[in-house]
Design an enzyme around this catalytic site. Sequence first.
Site, short mmCIF file in Angstrom:
data_model
loop_
_atom_site.label_atom_id
_atom_site.label_comp_id
_atom_site.label_asym_id
_atom_site.label_seq_id
_atom_site.Cartn_x
_atom_site.Cartn_y
_atom_site.Cartn_z
N TRP A 358 0.80 -1.38 0.17
CA TRP A 358 0.29 0.10 -0.06
C TRP A 358 0.63 1.72 0.17
CZ3 TRP A 358 -1.06 3.62 4.26
CH2 TRP A 358 0.42 3.50 5.79
N ASP A 359 1.49 1.34 0.18
CA ASP A 359 3.56 2.28 0.25
C ASP A 359 2.97 3.18 -1.19
OD1 ASP A 359 4.18 0.11 2.07
OD2 ASP A 359 5.88 0.82 1.77
N GLU A 487 1.61 -1.31 13.11
CA GLU A 487 1.21 -2.67 13.28
C GLU A 487 1.73 -3.07 14.43
OE1 GLU A 487 2.08 -3.43 8.32
OE2 GLU A 487 3.93 -3.51 9.80
N LYS A 592 4.33 2.34 15.87
CA LYS A 592 4.82 1.90 14.94
C LYS A 592 5.20 3.10 13.78
CE LYS A 592 6.97 -1.23 11.22
NZ LYS A 592 6.24 -2.15 10.52
N GLN A 593 4.12 3.32 13.22
CA GLN A 593 4.22 4.76 12.33
C GLN A 593 2.89 4.98 12.71
OE1 GLN A 593 4.05 1.22 9.27
NE2 GLN A 593 3.01 3.05 8.34
#
Length: 751
Positions: A358-359, A487, A592-593
Amino acid sequence: MKRIFEVQPWNIVTHEFNPEDKRLQESMTSLGNGYMGMRGFFDEDYSGDSLAGLYLGGVWYPDKTRVGWWKNGYPEYFGKVVNAVNFIKMNVKINGEKIDLAKDTFSDFNLDLDMKRALLTRSFTITKGDAKVNVKFERFLSVAQQELSVQRLTLKNVGQKSADIVVDSAIDADVKNEDANYNERFWEVLNTDQQTESGSVMAKTTPNPFGTPRFTSAMEMRHVTDLTSKAVDQPNDKAVVNAFAGQLAPDQSAQLEKRVIVVTSRDYDSNEALTAAMHQLSDKVAAQSYDQLFDAHAKIWEERWNKSDIEIDGDIEAQQGIRFNMFELFSTYYGEDARLNIGPKGFTGEKYGGATYWDTEAFAVPVYLGITDPKVTRNLLMYRYKQLDGAYHNAKQQGLKGALFPMVTFDGIECHNEWEITFEEIHRNGDIAFAIYNYTRYTGDTSYVLNEGSKVLTEISRFWADRVHFSQRKQQYMIHGVTGPDEYENNVDNNWYTNILAQWTLKYTLQILKEVSSKQAEKLGVSDEEKKHWQDIVDRMYLPYDKKLNIFVQHDGFLDKDIQPVTAIPKDQLPINQHWSWDKILRSPYIKQGDVLQGIWDFIDDYTPEQKKANYDFYEPLTVHESSLSAAIHSVLAADLHYEDKAVELYERTARLDLDNYNNDTSDGLHVTAMTGGWIAVVQGFAGMRVRNGELHYAPFLPKKWSRYSFRQVFRGRLIEVDVDKTGANFKLINGDPITIDVAGKPLELK
């Protein structure tokens, strides 16, 4: 954080060779041309630790995934990039002894990646007994002829005595993937042809039980040299070799060029056609000199840089970082082949399998819209449209309607074997829908969204409508059992980002259905009952919110964790993904992000300054940024909130993530899709670029550490230059029709 290269504006250079850093060096000196790529491993054999990797776009293999915990609906295989036949091998013998930098005595080491011209140079002076020879390797992968790899070896005797030289140039199919099961090999050699000064190998990926295509690749090498060719026996049935010999007197030099044409069955229907094309292309490049081949290659790179270079004065580290980002992005993908996409590692390593994530839609699309012709981004959208059949299959595997685009794929079929990613990180469906909107909003081109795009949106919406469930207790729609962008949280209920993307996709699809032609509407076949149901989901979607904190809650139960900032973690336990158990990470509050902040970045104009501030101030201190994708969006939001120092700090992290090995994981390959982050941070963050109602808006500021920055941006047939220094911002129309833009709330006409 570890820095092994000098800081220069256009070059990645080191004069030191440390064996323990060799994999880092290989990653950071990777080359690619969109068609193929390679890590910066040595041309000659090296007996020490190395990750030799050559990769061909679109060539992959379905590996086994069935394990003890396999369940219904799991992917049948794990797709991964195949390490290609090694076509760059060149071994040098001096007085009968082969060069091996893991064992030999050498000096004057120099490794230089010239980003302006996409040329990798390595040189050293080696001592073999009484002989002392300077060795220089150069290589480039042509962007003018994408099937072409060129190497040039220059040898100069800098000793006092003559030296006998032998160069063995080879193509070798006996290669392995580091992540292979039980050291298995993936190439079956079909044919070899060894001549005195040329040679070729044709190999096919080994059979697989999953019915996915096998790929054939063929490589032909030819040489230009002032050494003398000599006949040698073929080493084995997997390799061909050409040998060239000579004697160098003191101060005498010799040179050898190796030109390799690489073709694959992706472009040809038969082995005969593939072989004919290989010979034809080899003949074509044989008629040109090294300088002609290189100049054609360098000219295209010059054109790319003229359109997209970002100049930064006053901070050479920032300058090098952004150019490295752009260089590796362009090396991976420039839109020439609509069948290809952008893998998280590009052509720089085996991790993530070389597949599409999906990046692309979330991070690469905004950048390519700003630096290339719109057709490049349209190709990325068409990539998904052409894989709708696979998306139907993925949804059906889960017992759901519509289309579920894969988290990881080569052909549209999900091929990732981690359940918490494959089945639960379904926000990717919304990210793909958002990319369609992003393209349409930026370019003003509705031809895709009203045709192919409306089909993609409709099938994604059918998936969302089936994946939600209605809570009788709360009288709202919910989505349970998901993993958001963060994640470090698996199998959660009502992830805010997932829920809002589902809601937004349904709303946007309903809008587009009102705009499509009657013929297209008939093809889509969305009933009034479906539309009514979709609207009900839009109206009654549950979005977790805490009134006291004025924040969107990442997911149900998140606020019940032991909320402690990242600063509470002992420094020797960072990064936590390399020090903590997965169980401990999942129980922690650490992110994580960006998750909630990812959604706020997507829809940045839809939230008030107070909402953005409250959510940023709450979530950023909990974020460890252990995803390479994290820092960029935080930099943009920090800039939007006028947290300028924080914006710069996070820009530096995203722009130099790999150059400084921030997350201690660059040795296995670069974070190519995350290299979009530097552009995003500068253009959307520092320059404040937004597109509102078809118009460009800017709100620029100059970081204190910088004295100036400038960039060029493609927008609706124009090329615009933005230049910001201590006196303010200047805007210039390089080409295209006049346009009025908005700068800090005031209109400015460019003509």
